[in-house]
Each structure stands twice: as C-alpha cells, then as structure tokens.
Write a protein that holds these residues in place. Structure first.
Motif, short mmCIF file in Angstrom:
data_model
loop_
_atom_site.label_atom_id
_atom_site.label_comp_id
_atom_site.label_asym_id
_atom_site.label_seq_id
_atom_site.Cartn_x
_atom_site.Cartn_y
_atom_site.Cartn_z
N VAL A 172 -0.65 -12.18 14.48
CA VAL A 172 -1.96 -12.37 15.90
C VAL A 172 -3.38 -11.77 15.04
CG1 VAL A 172 -0.97 -10.13 16.93
CG2 VAL A 172 -2.68 -11.69 18.23
N ASP A 173 -2.69 -10.74 14.01
CA ASP A 173 -3.88 -10.02 13.56
C ASP A 173 -4.38 -11.15 12.81
OD1 ASP A 173 -3.13 -7.30 15.58
OD2 ASP A 173 -1.95 -7.06 13.59
N GLY A 174 -4.14 -11.46 12.27
CA GLY A 174 -4.78 -12.75 11.10
C GLY A 174 -5.38 -13.05 11.90
N GLU A 175 -4.89 -14.22 12.79
CA GLU A 175 -5.60 -15.33 13.47
C GLU A 175 -7.03 -14.59 14.52
OE1 GLU A 175 -5.75 -18.37 14.15
OE2 GLU A 175 -3.92 -17.85 13.39
N LEU A 176 -6.82 -13.47 15.01
CA LEU A 176 -8.16 -12.92 15.45
C LEU A 176 -9.22 -12.49 14.56
CD1 LEU A 176 -7.12 -9.84 17.38
CD2 LEU A 176 -8.92 -11.08 17.85
N GLU A 177 -8.31 -11.88 13.06
CA GLU A 177 -9.55 -11.81 11.45
C GLU A 177 -9.64 -13.06 11.63
OE1 GLU A 177 -11.43 -8.82 10.54
OE2 GLU A 177 -9.95 -7.69 11.81
N VAL A 178 -9.85 -14.42 11.35
CA VAL A 178 -10.03 -16.31 11.53
C VAL A 178 -11.19 -16.06 12.68
CG1 VAL A 178 -9.80 -18.13 11.03
CG2 VAL A 178 -8.72 -16.53 10.05
N LEU A 179 -10.59 -15.54 13.48
CA LEU A 179 -11.49 -16.02 15.22
C LEU A 179 -12.81 -15.27 15.04
CD1 LEU A 179 -8.73 -16.29 17.85
CD2 LEU A 179 -10.04 -17.94 16.39
N LYS A 180 -12.89 -13.92 14.71
CA LYS A 180 -13.84 -12.91 14.60
C LYS A 180 -15.49 -13.35 13.51
CE LYS A 180 -12.27 -8.28 15.15
NZ LYS A 180 -11.95 -7.38 15.01
N GLN A 181 -14.85 -14.41 12.09
CA GLN A 181 -15.04 -14.70 11.15
C GLN A 181 -15.63 -15.88 11.90
OE1 GLN A 181 -12.95 -14.88 7.44
NE2 GLN A 181 -12.47 -12.53 7.43
N LYS A 182 -15.39 -16.94 12.83
CA LYS A 182 -15.97 -17.99 13.16
C LYS A 182 -16.70 -17.79 14.44
CE LYS A 182 -12.69 -21.22 11.54
NZ LYS A 182 -11.13 -21.42 11.30
N GLY A 183 -16.46 -15.58 14.18
CA GLY A 183 -17.97 -15.87 15.71
C GLY A 183 -17.35 -16.64 16.96
N VAL A 184 -16.44 -16.55 16.84
CA VAL A 184 -15.55 -16.33 18.28
C VAL A 184 -15.96 -15.05 18.82
CG1 VAL A 184 -13.15 -18.13 19.86
CG2 VAL A 184 -14.04 -18.59 17.75
N GLU A 185 -16.07 -15.42 20.80
CA GLU A 185 -16.21 -14.25 21.50
C GLU A 185 -15.20 -14.09 21.92
OE1 GLU A 185 -19.28 -13.79 24.84
OE2 GLU A 185 -19.42 -15.77 24.17
N LEU A 186 -15.24 -12.74 21.91
CA LEU A 186 -13.27 -12.33 22.14
C LEU A 186 -13.61 -11.38 23.12
CD1 LEU A 186 -12.40 -11.43 18.57
CD2 LEU A 186 -12.00 -13.12 19.95
N VAL A 187 -12.22 -11.15 24.38
CA VAL A 187 -11.91 -9.67 25.01
C VAL A 187 -11.48 -8.83 24.46
CG1 VAL A 187 -10.55 -8.87 27.11
CG2 VAL A 187 -12.04 -11.45 27.20
N ASP A 188 -10.30 -9.07 23.53
CA ASP A 188 -10.18 -7.75 22.58
C ASP A 188 -10.20 -7.85 21.04
OD1 ASP A 188 -8.16 -6.83 25.23
OD2 ASP A 188 -7.67 -8.53 25.20
N GLN A 189 -11.05 -7.42 20.83
CA GLN A 189 -10.94 -7.16 19.06
C GLN A 189 -9.90 -6.44 18.49
OE1 GLN A 189 -13.95 -7.21 17.70
NE2 GLN A 189 -14.84 -7.56 19.88
N LYS A 190 -8.72 -6.07 19.05
CA LYS A 190 -8.17 -5.62 18.20
C LYS A 190 -6.31 -6.38 19.75
CE LYS A 190 -6.57 -1.72 16.31
NZ LYS A 190 -6.72 -0.46 16.45
#
Ligand code: CO
Length: 137
Positions: free
Chosen positions: A86-104
């Motif tokens: 899940v953490d690696g996936e979050l990093e990839v999504l952040k790099q792709k500029g995806v809007e998130l509810v949770d940053q961690k």
C-alpha cells in the motif's frame, strides 16, 4: 500492483438489521465485527470467495458515515483494491498527481489502508489495502 477487489464497502443505518440480509438470507460468513472509534463506524466483514463485503454503520450522528447516509442514503460507499504494498502504491499515485484523502497509510479493518479522493476515480471512493499478514511497513 493492484491485484484484486479486497472488499466492497456498504453504508448501512443498522448493522444488525443489515446482517439479517447479508448473513442470514445470503448466507455469507461474518469473519469480523469491530468498532473503529476514530472513524465513527461499527463494521462487519463478510467473506465472499476471495473478496469481502464490508458493512459500515455510523456510531454517532456526527460521524462521516452518518453524514454520507444523510446525503446519499444507504448503499455503495467505497470499493477497496488489494495491493501487497500500500505504501509503494501511494508513492506511485502521488508521483502521478492523483488526488488523495490519505497521504499516508493507516490501520483499518482490512489491514493498512488509505483512501483516494473520489474526484480521481470518477465519483467512486477507492480504498487501497494491504492485509496485516502481508504488510511490511
Ligand atoms: Co473499506
């Protein structure tokens, strides 16, 4: 890598009443019932093959889940995708500029979880989860 649907989350007014359908009528097995205080929900997880149904009842009127039901009524609340990282996936999504509810990622009923913003996914709230027995954070 996202590899399957972990669970489908359904907002319900009354968990016990809802179990009369999902458990008693459909015959699904309840493998966990728990209250997540900081999210203001009492939730049940029912097994359906390799996936789950998550029933979510608000614990008080100010809970986000209560507000959701007020706005939209009972029904589909979110879809959760399984990932071994899940953490690696979050990093990839952040790099792709995806809007998130949770940053961690944080602890949820399904393991370590995070939510993406529904704006990113065409109006569907998406959760990512890595079960605790797989998580290596
Ligand atoms: Co969920």
């Amino acid at each position: 890598m996202i590899d399957k649907i972990h669970h489908v989350g359904i907002a319900v007014r009354d968990l016990d009443k809802s179990l009369e359908f999902y458990r008693d009528v459909l015959g699904l097995h309840v493998h966990a019932i728990d209250t997540v205080e900081d999210q203001g929900v009492r939730a049940a997880l029912l097994t359906i093959g390799e996936s789950e149904i998550e029933l979510l009842e608000p614990t008080h009127a100010e809970a986000n889940m209560a507000k959701f039901i007020e706005r939209k009524g009972e029904g589909l609340h979110h879809i959760c995708f399984n990932t071994p990282d899940v953490d690696g996936e979050l990093e990839v999504l952040k790099q792709k500029g995806v809007e998130l509810v949770d940053q961690k990622s944080r602890v949820g009923l399904a393991g370590m979880i995070c939510f993406l913003h529904p704006k990113a996914s065409r109006g569907v709230l998406v959760e990512l989860a890595t079960p605790m027995d797989v998580y290596r954070g």
